[in-house]
Write an enzyme that holds these catalytic residues in place. Sequence first.
Site, PDB file in Angstrom:
ATOM      1  N   SER A   1       2.849   1.577   1.830  1.00  0.00           N
ATOM      2  CA  SER A   1       1.644   0.750   1.792  1.00  0.00           C
ATOM      3  C   SER A   1       1.761  -0.204   0.620  1.00  0.00           C
ATOM      4  CB  SER A   1       0.412   1.654   1.669  1.00  0.00           C
ATOM      5  OG  SER A   1      -0.772   0.897   1.649  1.00  0.00           O
TER       6      SER A   1
ATOM      7  N   ARG B   1      -4.402  -1.718   4.039  1.00  0.00           N
ATOM      8  CA  ARG B   1      -5.656  -0.969   4.058  1.00  0.00           C
ATOM      9  C   ARG B   1      -5.989  -0.476   5.461  1.00  0.00           C
ATOM     10  NH1 ARG B   1     -10.072  -4.224   1.045  1.00  0.00           N
ATOM     11  NH2 ARG B   1      -9.595  -5.677   2.723  1.00  0.00           N
TER      12      ARG B   1
ATOM     13  N   VAL C   1     -10.239   5.990  -2.529  1.00  0.00           N
ATOM     14  CA  VAL C   1      -9.150   5.086  -2.921  1.00  0.00           C
ATOM     15  C   VAL C   1      -9.138   3.803  -2.088  1.00  0.00           C
ATOM     16  CG1 VAL C   1      -7.750   7.000  -3.747  1.00  0.00           C
ATOM     17  CG2 VAL C   1      -7.516   6.257  -1.388  1.00  0.00           C
ATOM     18  N   GLU C   2      -8.349   2.825  -2.586  1.00  0.00           N
ATOM     19  CA  GLU C   2      -8.225   1.496  -1.975  1.00  0.00           C
ATOM     20  C   GLU C   2      -9.589   0.847  -1.755  1.00  0.00           C
ATOM     21  OE1 GLU C   2      -5.652   1.276   1.407  1.00  0.00           O
ATOM     22  OE2 GLU C   2      -3.918   2.044   0.312  1.00  0.00           O
ATOM     23  N   GLY C   3     -10.434   0.933  -2.747  1.00  0.00           N
ATOM     24  CA  GLY C   3     -11.787   0.399  -2.649  1.00  0.00           C
ATOM     25  C   GLY C   3     -12.729   1.496  -2.210  1.00  0.00           C
TER      26      GLY C   3
END
Length: 850
Positions: free
Chosen positions: A209, A377, A499-501
């Site tokens: 990713s 994402r 995670v990731e926002g």
Amino acid sequence: METWFWLLVVLGTGITVAYRRVDLKTSTAAIGVALIAYTTLSDDVGWPVALWLAFVPIALLNVESLRREYITRPLLGVFKRMLPSLSKTEKDALEAGTVWWEGELFSGMPDWSVLRRLPGPRLTNEEQAFLDGPTEELCRMLDDWEVTHELADMPERVWAFIKEHRFFAMIIPKEYGGLGFSPLANSIVLTKIASRNATAASTIGVPNSLGPAELLLHYGTDAQKERWLPGLATSEEIPCFALTSPRAGSDATAIVDTGVVCRGEFDGEEVLGIRLNWDKRYITLAPIATVLGLAFKLHDPDRLIGDEEYRGITAALVPTSLPGITIGRRHFPINIPFQNGPTQGKDVFVPIDYIIGGPDMAGHGWRMLVELLAVGRGIVLPSNALGGAMAAVYASGAYARIRRQFKLPIGKFHGVGEALARIAGLTYIMKAASRVTCAALNAGEKPAVPTAILKYHNTEMARQVANDAMDIHGGKAIMLGPKNYLARAYESIPIAITVEGANILTRNLIIFGQGVIRCHPFVLAELEAAQDADEARGLAAFDKLLFQHIGYAVSNAMRSLVMGLTLSRFTEVPTSGFTRRYYQRINRYSASYALAADVALLTLGGALKRKELLSARLGDILSYLYLASMVLKHFEDQGSPAADRPIVEWACRTLLYRAQEQLHSFLRNFPNRWVAASLRALIFPRGRTFSSPSDELGQEIVELMINPTPTRERLCDQIYKAVEPGNPLGLLQEALEAADRIRRLERKVFDAARDGKLEREDTPGQIDEAEQLGIVTAEEAEQIRAFDQMTLELMAVDDFAPTDLARQPTVARKTPTRKKSPRKKSSGKARGKTAPATDDTDDEPASPLP
């Protein structure tokens, strides 16, 4: 009567051109023709004169010089004052990725051919072989209890297998030694692994990713690619990417980690470079990483690489063997022990060409990150969430069949059935969204908003699925141990949420905040025109866009009203059958959503950015329409199997009902009550008429899940379900199939007990009695006993001696810090090695977790 006829003709012409979104000139001509016919063919005088007086201003709008001077110019001034302030990082985020189906939904008049012409998701032969071979074997090697409790890590044999078969290199092209797989293959491999073990899925997901490999592929120099990608492909190099800091989490642009351009000594030579200082946490693979992708704010006080002192967020590759780097300690993420930990750097000097992309990419780090996040994402976290959900529905359906209470399978109780239907329906939505969106990624799309939708909604639906699965299993799911196949997945849910926002951020600020500007047909172009340094050119562009925008808004108002009055029965859609009505309702809510978003922008302007709950509801509506579209597309991609109709209807009804309710909630909380009332008249002229799924529909789904049906297998077709010791999913399926075969024999015993022919109350005793009385044959009795034993083993839980529960003796322990001793000069020769420990605990095992 004649008057009413002509009024209807004129009004109908106006509504028709607005509904069909006819351009201004053609619309003016059509309405003009209707008025001429009314004037010449009718004896009325009053109404034609009034209508002509109303028509003249509309006609004058076609004179560009007049409207530009007297309408557009003043409105442009108002627009500039209403513009929300956009930082450079916000602009970078808005420009990231492409616009795909979400743009059609934002139009209020979706062109279904855009979605329907997308090829269905298909793996290549090589990708399928990897899924059936190494991925299946990896799943067989994984033991959840061993990983999460006994070792707090994956065993060495698993690490070796992952590296040997290049699981970390799925996205790296073959020319560099990687597998070169598609986004779809990446997603399906992760889904399968996640159905078996969350630790392995997280570990493998990160290098595939947002990380060094992805950054190098898109922005690295040729020399950087040749230096790093072959090592990353073979796992000689282990990557991590460090973004989050103690003082900067969701607001990643607030990082305080710094790099200063200066001259220094590296590998025995004086070179131009960067002196770095950082403090990062929550970094997956950091404890074992050999190369660190680092985000920091770059300063150039002596202007050695340009005219600007502050260059902005920059990304660089830093070998972890360099002096000044602290690495090796671990976090313990909620009992899911994937390698994750902090890292610090103190006065770490690297050459300037360690910036990813070289010095020319200094200050472009944030843009690089958000562009890659627009794709990544939508793959790792949604796929891992899907794998867990598919495992949950597969296990829960079988368990609800074999677990009996009150002499009935628990799946027959409507309360349990409600939860099971919800699990199945949500999993279908998650799978549809993941598969179709990955097919779009395969086709070259990079849709930033849909991937944010997937990240938020797949992980939130996984949370609901996990809760329901725990409820269905009861005590079986509570007692930890080797026999528990749900609890660790349940514990892992908050990781994906965070995670990731973080999901709260994603819902409240990103989905609609990014979508309204990025996906709206006109807003971004209007912003650019308003900010054009050439005033005349900007005015001309803004004039054209403004009147297209007005036509768009009027059209959406008419479309919303007409489809609301007719329940969208006459809107054109590309299909027939039971799905037709869902296509039509998406058309309706698309128009209503576009109208509501436009009015919110017009009346609230930049303040909408601060009305987070209104923004969140608008994001929800867009999300539900997108997800419903994915369900319909996925159903068609699978060949529209008739047996799947209940689950498709449940999914569409749930999503569209939620869209309706969020529209209602948006209007209920809109600050301008007069505007809200006007919008409600256009959006809900007959009230809220759409209903959620019926109880009967839910019960149909339950029967599909608690029996060995093709629908159940299609829903869970790419999880690890080999029938073998140690794989609960395979063993549960085996028991489910046995239950179907043994049902007739069990019924003989149950009927005899109900009729009072059997005195014993325990199941083994009743089987013995039934055999003795000749109710069942000896062979039949043995089959029933075998099935009973099978179910008992599957429902069993673990117990332990008190001393077995402690992983290590309760004594004071010290965890070593893996930190290099400071040296006078940096060296780039030791790349590929982790910095050794230098404190007085060198002989202790690294990073023991309690």
